[in-house]
Design an enzyme around this catalytic site. Structure first.
Site, PDB file in Angstrom:
ATOM      1  N   LYS A 114      42.070   7.360 -80.693  1.00  0.00           N
ATOM      2  CA  LYS A 114      40.778   7.904 -81.070  1.00  0.00           C
ATOM      3  C   LYS A 114      40.199   9.024 -80.322  1.00  0.00           C
ATOM      4  O   LYS A 114      40.721   9.838 -80.010  1.00  0.00           O
ATOM      5  CB  LYS A 114      39.902   6.931 -81.588  1.00  0.00           C
ATOM      6  N   ASP A 118      38.386  -4.693 -83.503  1.00  0.00           N
ATOM      7  CA  ASP A 118      37.273  -4.647 -84.705  1.00  0.00           C
ATOM      8  C   ASP A 118      37.839  -5.444 -86.081  1.00  0.00           C
ATOM      9  O   ASP A 118      36.993  -5.821 -86.864  1.00  0.00           O
ATOM     10  CB  ASP A 118      36.815  -3.295 -84.819  1.00  0.00           C
TER      11      ASP A 118
HETATM   12  C1  GLC Z   1      42.693   2.264 -83.350  1.00  0.00           C
HETATM   13  C2  GLC Z   1      42.750   1.096 -82.368  1.00  0.00           C
HETATM   14  C3  GLC Z   1      42.759  -0.320 -82.901  1.00  0.00           C
HETATM   15  C4  GLC Z   1      41.496  -0.341 -83.831  1.00  0.00           C
HETATM   16  C5  GLC Z   1      41.485   0.865 -84.928  1.00  0.00           C
HETATM   17  C6  GLC Z   1      40.220   0.707 -85.717  1.00  0.00           C
HETATM   18  O1  GLC Z   1      44.006   2.110 -84.184  1.00  0.00           O
HETATM   19  O2  GLC Z   1      43.899   1.113 -81.650  1.00  0.00           O
HETATM   20  O3  GLC Z   1      42.735  -1.205 -82.021  1.00  0.00           O
HETATM   21  O4  GLC Z   1      41.460  -1.525 -84.548  1.00  0.00           O
HETATM   22  O5  GLC Z   1      41.641   1.902 -83.856  1.00  0.00           O
HETATM   23  O6  GLC Z   1      39.163   0.931 -85.192  1.00  0.00           O
END
Ligand code: GLC
Length: 471
Positions: free
Chosen positions: A175, A211
């Site tokens: 991200k 999350d």
């Molecule tokens: C990215 C992260 C993952 C998380 C997702 C949503 O894919 O690697 O761990 O759950 O974002 O935030």
């Protein structure tokens, strides 16, 4: 021969027809984005690949799906009482929460958001974790709880290898974060060290989680059939309740657990090339414009950080190929990576739903573009095609999960800004999931608001209960 179910799927995944005054142009545009549209057969092929990658991941064979053990073997049992703290790191905001539980249910919640500037998100991890610790102590002191021993659950929404419930080694950033010196380090240790450097609170980090996990646990307080946690926000990922006997990666002592939450990390689906058959030149450019290239292939097809960019890349290409905005000189603004955010795609999609064009005109106006009728239709079409692809891809994975879980009734707890704000995703997903899973399966999608925050406090309560039981 086309079987009836496949025919229904084929019908359901059609997008609205593009109707333009110029039919040759229409044909050219449809051809240009044709690879973004899947046939029922391609959808099934993606599903087969996802199932095979899940199986490989859970058996610890090379796979683009990590299928990580979270060491959370049970949900709340109604005995949890007291104050629990949660940190939520993953999106643009960092949040600290305090949750008071009585009989396993939240009765009071205090939350504070802290902004994390880009200078902290990209650079060394030490200033980042020092800042997190500073926010924790600011919050705890403002609550007058600095002398109270507070259990803490840390939502760290990045891929981790978990050695136990409170050890999570960062695999890679995703991200909007990239602090390379934290890779291969335990996020809990980094946090504990930063809290110790301050030494002004008595916070005890009991659990680290994703999350999606927080969302599943939070969802289970709303609906006891919850067995999947889904995030469709800046990033995308899901977790689910797996049968413990199917899980091979288990480093801590087992205690007869029947189930355990598995974090799939589906954002990385396809990083090993297994999804290359759907990759378009638009996706290649989107990847090239991202913070960490050649990683998180699947997430870049669907999540909020990227969907707007996919649309922008397509619009920019159509413009350069003189199929769009021909009568108007396009401002450089639309040609600049990152300038079309996903919330704008949601607004344009709202127009398509309403049969209107006011949002579309306003948004293009901000880019300095005065569109003609055909331009508006093309922009709306591209937003629909990209959004629909995202909905279908997520549904393919969720349908496969429902089949894997194989329970009579399963609730999917969902959180994330994209899911909340996009006007059509939920409707498409309901339809596609039911067409893609074994016919007759019962499932529900519920919104687990703030799962990643509240869920972390709930997980720390579960962690405390498990710890006491073993003492
Ligand atoms: C990215 C992260 C993952 C998380 C997702 C949503 O894919 O690697 O761990 O759950 O974002 O935030």
């Amino acid at each position: 021969m086309v079987v009836p179910a496949e025919h229904a799927l084929h019908e359901a995944i059609q997008v609205s027809p593009l109707i333009l005054s110029d039919d040759v142009k229409r044909q050219k545009i449809e051809n240009r984005v044709a690879k973004m549209r899947f046939s029922a057969a391609i959808a099934r092929k993606i599903q087969d690949v996802f199932i095979s990658e899940m199986n490989k991941g859970i058996h610890q064979q090379p796979s683009s799906l990590q299928m990580e053990n979270t060491y959370i073997p049970e949900l709340l049992d109604g005995t949890e009482e007291g104050l629990y703290l949660a940190l939520d790191l993953g999106g643009t905001n960092f949040r600290v929460l305090l949750l008071e539980l009585a009989h396993g249910a939240p009765i009071r919640q205090e939350v504070k958001r802290y902004y994390i500037g880009s200078e902290l998100r990209v650079g060394s991890a030490i200033p980042l974790f020092d800042y997190l610790a500073e926010c924790v102590s600011d919050f705890v002191i403002s609550q007058g709880l600095q002398d109270v021993e507070l259990p803490l659950g840390f939502t760290f929404s990045f891929p981790m290898i978990q050695h136990s419930l409170d050890v999570g080694v960062l695999v890679t950033w995703t991200k909007t974060f990239n602090c390379p010196d934290a890779v291969n380090k335990d996020a809990v240790r980094l946090l504990r060290e930063a809290l110790d450097r301050r030494g002004d609170t008595k916070v005890k980090v009991l659990a680290v989680l994703n999350d999606t996990t927080g969302t599943l646990v939070q969802g289970s307080t709303l609906d006891h059939n919850t067995a999947i946690g889904l995030i469709l926000g800046t990033g995308s990922n899901a977790c689910y309740l797996e049968r413990a006997d199917r899980v091979e990666h288990w480093e801590t002592e087992r205690h007869g657990e029947r189930e355990v939450i598995i974090d799939i990390e589906w954002g990385a689906f396809g990083d090993n090339g297994v999804l290359d058959f759907i990759k378009t030149d638009f996706d290649r450019e989107n990847d090239a414009n991202s913070l960490i290239v050649n990683s998180f292939t699947f997430e870049k097809y669907i999540a909020g950080k990227y969907l707007g960019e996919v649309v922008r890349v397509i619009l920019a290409k159509l413009t350069k190929e003189r199929l769009l905005f021909v009568g108007d000189s396009t401002s450089d603004s639309l040609l600049t990576p990152g300038n079309l955010t996903t919330d704008l795609v949601s607004h344009i999609e709202q127009d398509s739903l309403d049969g209107g064009d006011s949002n579309t005109k306003e948004i293009l106006g901000k880019f300095g573009i005065i569109p003609d009728e055909d331009d508006i239709r093309i922009v709306q079409y591209v937003c629909e095609v990209a959004s629909n692809r995202a909905a279908l891809l997520v549904s393919i994975c969720l349908a496969s999960l429902l089949d894997r879980i194989d329970k009579e009734q399963v609730t999917i707890a969902v959180d994330g800004s994209l899911y909340k704000h996009h006007p059509r995703l939920e409707g498409w997903m309901k339809q596609y999931i039911s067409l893609l899973c074994t016919p007759g399966r019962k499932f529900k999608l519920i919104h687990a608001e703030d799962g990643s925050g509240k869920g972390a406090a709930l997980v720390s309560a579960i962690a405390q209960r498990l710890k006491k039981r073993l003492q």
